[in-house]
Each structure stands twice: as C-alpha cells, then as structure tokens.
Design a protein around this motif. Sequence first.
Motif, PDB file in Angstrom:
ATOM      1  N   ILE A  56       0.852  -1.192   0.000  1.00 57.00           N
ATOM      2  CA  ILE A  56       0.000   0.000   0.000  1.00 57.00           C
ATOM      3  C   ILE A  56       0.890   1.245   0.000  1.00 57.00           C
ATOM      4  O   ILE A  56       1.787   1.373   0.819  1.00 57.00           O
ATOM      5  CB  ILE A  56      -0.914   0.039   1.240  1.00 57.00           C
ATOM      6  CG1 ILE A  56      -1.689  -1.270   1.375  1.00 57.00           C
ATOM      7  CG2 ILE A  56      -1.850   1.223   1.196  1.00 57.00           C
ATOM      8  CD1 ILE A  56      -2.592  -1.612   0.247  1.00 57.00           C
ATOM      9  N   PRO A  57       0.640   2.198  -0.895  1.00 59.68           N
ATOM     10  CA  PRO A  57       1.446   3.409  -0.892  1.00 59.68           C
ATOM     11  C   PRO A  57       1.085   4.306   0.288  1.00 59.68           C
ATOM     12  O   PRO A  57      -0.023   4.247   0.799  1.00 59.68           O
ATOM     13  CB  PRO A  57       1.072   4.086  -2.208  1.00 59.68           C
ATOM     14  CG  PRO A  57      -0.316   3.618  -2.476  1.00 59.68           C
ATOM     15  CD  PRO A  57      -0.387   2.208  -1.936  1.00 59.68           C
ATOM     16  N   SER A  58       2.001   5.125   0.715  1.00 60.49           N
ATOM     17  CA  SER A  58       1.717   6.126   1.737  1.00 60.49           C
ATOM     18  C   SER A  58       1.071   7.303   1.023  1.00 60.49           C
ATOM     19  O   SER A  58       1.710   7.962   0.201  1.00 60.49           O
ATOM     20  CB  SER A  58       3.020   6.552   2.410  1.00 60.49           C
ATOM     21  OG  SER A  58       2.756   7.590   3.311  1.00 60.49           O
ATOM     22  N   LEU A  59      -0.197   7.563   1.298  1.00 60.77           N
ATOM     23  CA  LEU A  59      -0.934   8.536   0.509  1.00 60.77           C
ATOM     24  C   LEU A  59      -1.008   9.923   1.141  1.00 60.77           C
ATOM     25  O   LEU A  59      -0.770  10.906   0.490  1.00 60.77           O
ATOM     26  CB  LEU A  59      -2.337   8.006   0.222  1.00 60.77           C
ATOM     27  CG  LEU A  59      -2.366   6.728  -0.608  1.00 60.77           C
ATOM     28  CD1 LEU A  59      -3.784   6.208  -0.733  1.00 60.77           C
ATOM     29  CD2 LEU A  59      -1.766   6.956  -1.967  1.00 60.77           C
ATOM     30  N   GLY A  60      -1.377  10.037   2.417  1.00 60.45           N
ATOM     31  CA  GLY A  60      -1.472  11.346   3.062  1.00 60.45           C
ATOM     32  C   GLY A  60      -2.530  12.213   2.413  1.00 60.45           C
ATOM     33  O   GLY A  60      -3.666  11.801   2.222  1.00 60.45           O
ATOM     34  N   PHE A  87      -8.812  15.496   0.154  1.00 57.68           N
ATOM     35  CA  PHE A  87      -9.044  14.851   1.445  1.00 57.68           C
ATOM     36  C   PHE A  87      -7.742  14.230   1.919  1.00 57.68           C
ATOM     37  O   PHE A  87      -6.764  14.169   1.191  1.00 57.68           O
ATOM     38  CB  PHE A  87     -10.151  13.794   1.351  1.00 57.68           C
ATOM     39  CG  PHE A  87      -9.815  12.653   0.433  1.00 57.68           C
ATOM     40  CD1 PHE A  87      -9.276  11.478   0.938  1.00 57.68           C
ATOM     41  CD2 PHE A  87     -10.015  12.761  -0.922  1.00 57.68           C
ATOM     42  CE1 PHE A  87      -8.947  10.438   0.104  1.00 57.68           C
ATOM     43  CE2 PHE A  87      -9.692  11.721  -1.764  1.00 57.68           C
ATOM     44  CZ  PHE A  87      -9.156  10.558  -1.250  1.00 57.68           C
ATOM     45  N   ASP A  88      -7.723  13.772   3.163  1.00 62.86           N
ATOM     46  CA  ASP A  88      -6.555  13.104   3.729  1.00 62.86           C
ATOM     47  C   ASP A  88      -6.857  11.627   3.892  1.00 62.86           C
ATOM     48  O   ASP A  88      -7.915  11.252   4.373  1.00 62.86           O
ATOM     49  CB  ASP A  88      -6.197  13.705   5.096  1.00 62.86           C
ATOM     50  CG  ASP A  88      -5.714  15.140   4.970  1.00 62.86           C
ATOM     51  OD1 ASP A  88      -5.043  15.446   3.982  1.00 62.86           O
ATOM     52  OD2 ASP A  88      -6.032  15.949   5.860  1.00 62.86           O
ATOM     53  N   LEU A 119      -7.167   8.922  -8.543  1.00 61.94           N
ATOM     54  CA  LEU A 119      -6.670   9.209  -7.203  1.00 61.94           C
ATOM     55  C   LEU A 119      -5.302   9.825  -7.384  1.00 61.94           C
ATOM     56  O   LEU A 119      -4.426   9.240  -8.027  1.00 61.94           O
ATOM     57  CB  LEU A 119      -6.588   7.927  -6.379  1.00 61.94           C
ATOM     58  CG  LEU A 119      -6.099   8.057  -4.943  1.00 61.94           C
ATOM     59  CD1 LEU A 119      -7.027   8.944  -4.123  1.00 61.94           C
ATOM     60  CD2 LEU A 119      -5.996   6.680  -4.300  1.00 61.94           C
ATOM     61  N   MET A 120      -5.125  11.044  -6.856  1.00 57.65           N
ATOM     62  CA  MET A 120      -3.876  11.780  -7.057  1.00 57.65           C
ATOM     63  C   MET A 120      -3.217  12.102  -5.726  1.00 57.65           C
ATOM     64  O   MET A 120      -3.882  12.283  -4.724  1.00 57.65           O
ATOM     65  CB  MET A 120      -4.144  13.076  -7.823  1.00 57.65           C
ATOM     66  CG  MET A 120      -4.730  12.847  -9.188  1.00 57.65           C
ATOM     67  SD  MET A 120      -4.967  14.379 -10.093  1.00 57.65           S
ATOM     68  CE  MET A 120      -3.273  14.837 -10.400  1.00 57.65           C
ATOM     69  N   ASN A 121      -1.902  12.188  -5.767  1.00 58.71           N
ATOM     70  CA  ASN A 121      -1.094  12.578  -4.627  1.00 58.71           C
ATOM     71  C   ASN A 121       0.006  13.486  -5.163  1.00 58.71           C
ATOM     72  O   ASN A 121       0.769  13.064  -6.026  1.00 58.71           O
ATOM     73  CB  ASN A 121      -0.504  11.336  -3.956  1.00 58.71           C
ATOM     74  CG  ASN A 121       0.223  11.661  -2.682  1.00 58.71           C
ATOM     75  OD1 ASN A 121       0.328  12.805  -2.282  1.00 58.71           O
ATOM     76  ND2 ASN A 121       0.730  10.647  -2.031  1.00 58.71           N
ATOM     77  N   SER A 122       0.066  14.722  -4.697  1.00 62.42           N
ATOM     78  CA  SER A 122       1.075  15.689  -5.143  1.00 62.42           C
ATOM     79  C   SER A 122       1.081  15.859  -6.662  1.00 62.42           C
ATOM     80  O   SER A 122       2.128  15.807  -7.300  1.00 62.42           O
ATOM     81  CB  SER A 122       2.467  15.278  -4.666  1.00 62.42           C
ATOM     82  OG  SER A 122       2.490  15.170  -3.281  1.00 62.42           O
ATOM     83  N   ARG A 123      -0.094  16.031  -7.244  1.00 63.74           N
ATOM     84  CA  ARG A 123      -0.259  16.269  -8.681  1.00 63.74           C
ATOM     85  C   ARG A 123       0.135  15.090  -9.552  1.00 63.74           C
ATOM     86  O   ARG A 123       0.357  15.218 -10.743  1.00 63.74           O
ATOM     87  CB  ARG A 123       0.515  17.513  -9.125  1.00 63.74           C
ATOM     88  CG  ARG A 123       0.051  18.781  -8.486  1.00 63.74           C
ATOM     89  CD  ARG A 123       0.863  19.941  -9.019  1.00 63.74           C
ATOM     90  NE  ARG A 123       0.443  21.163  -8.421  1.00 63.74           N
ATOM     91  CZ  ARG A 123      -0.205  22.114  -9.072  1.00 63.74           C
ATOM     92  NH1 ARG A 123      -0.493  21.971 -10.325  1.00 63.74           N
ATOM     93  NH2 ARG A 123      -0.554  23.209  -8.448  1.00 63.74           N
TER      94      ARG A 123
END
Length: 134
Positions: A56-60, A87-88, A119-123
């Motif tokens: 599982i990736p660390s999403l934050g 969202f977090d 689903l995006m994380n940091s663009r």
Amino acid sequence: MCHGHSSRQSEGGAIAILRGQGRQSGTLFNAKITLKNPEEDIPTQATFLFEKANRIPSLGSCTLIIHQDGNLNYEDTSREPLHHIPFDLYEDHVCEVSLPSRLDLGVGGQGVIGRKMSLMNSRQVIAQGIIGWN
C-alpha cells in the motif's frame, strides 16, 4: 454481471475499482472506492478499501478527481474535471470519508456513473478506474 446474472449482491450506490499506476508511483495496488448517499441533504460517503495482498502506498493528502469523460486511454487536460475533491487518507487498508458535497450517483448531466476517477497525490495520478453501479 453480463446479461443480468451475477452471484454478487448489489450494495447500492456506486463503485470504482482503481488500479495503481506502477510506472508513476513505483507501487502496484488496487483500491475499491464505494460511494453512497445515505440520506437526503447529507454529503456522499466514500469508503476506500485497499487490497491487503499488495504493498500500500503512503498517501497522506490526496485528491479524488472525477473526470468529464470515461476514457482511460486519453487524458484531456484542457477540460475541467466534474469534481475535484481534496481529502486526507492515512489509514492502511480501509478509510471512510465524508465528501464535502453530495454527488449525483446517476448517469448523465452531473451524474458520476461511467466517468473516469483518478486518485492523485502531489499532482501525480497514482490510480485510475471507471465508476459504475454497485
């Protein structure tokens, strides 16, 4: 599910199975996101379930994007998304989130069925799928 026959029972609402984009995130995973509108005038409830068998990736801090179209093979960056929901997400395998607004869980107009979800994380897009009936 084809021809109206399935052993899976309907849970109501909408569902998207997102596949992790390993080439971008370095991590392969699957996420099941269910969307439900429990009562009138209450924001949509989203439940995220990540497969335990995968890393599982660390999403934050994340952003859930619901696009105007349902094409996974094409990215039209000139069009604004239908929904852009920050969202977090800190839980490892399961997380429930109350979205900031109520989504139309139908087809056409503002409805989300048949549209691409990212689903995006940091663009960076880390997973994508298509929203369907649940």
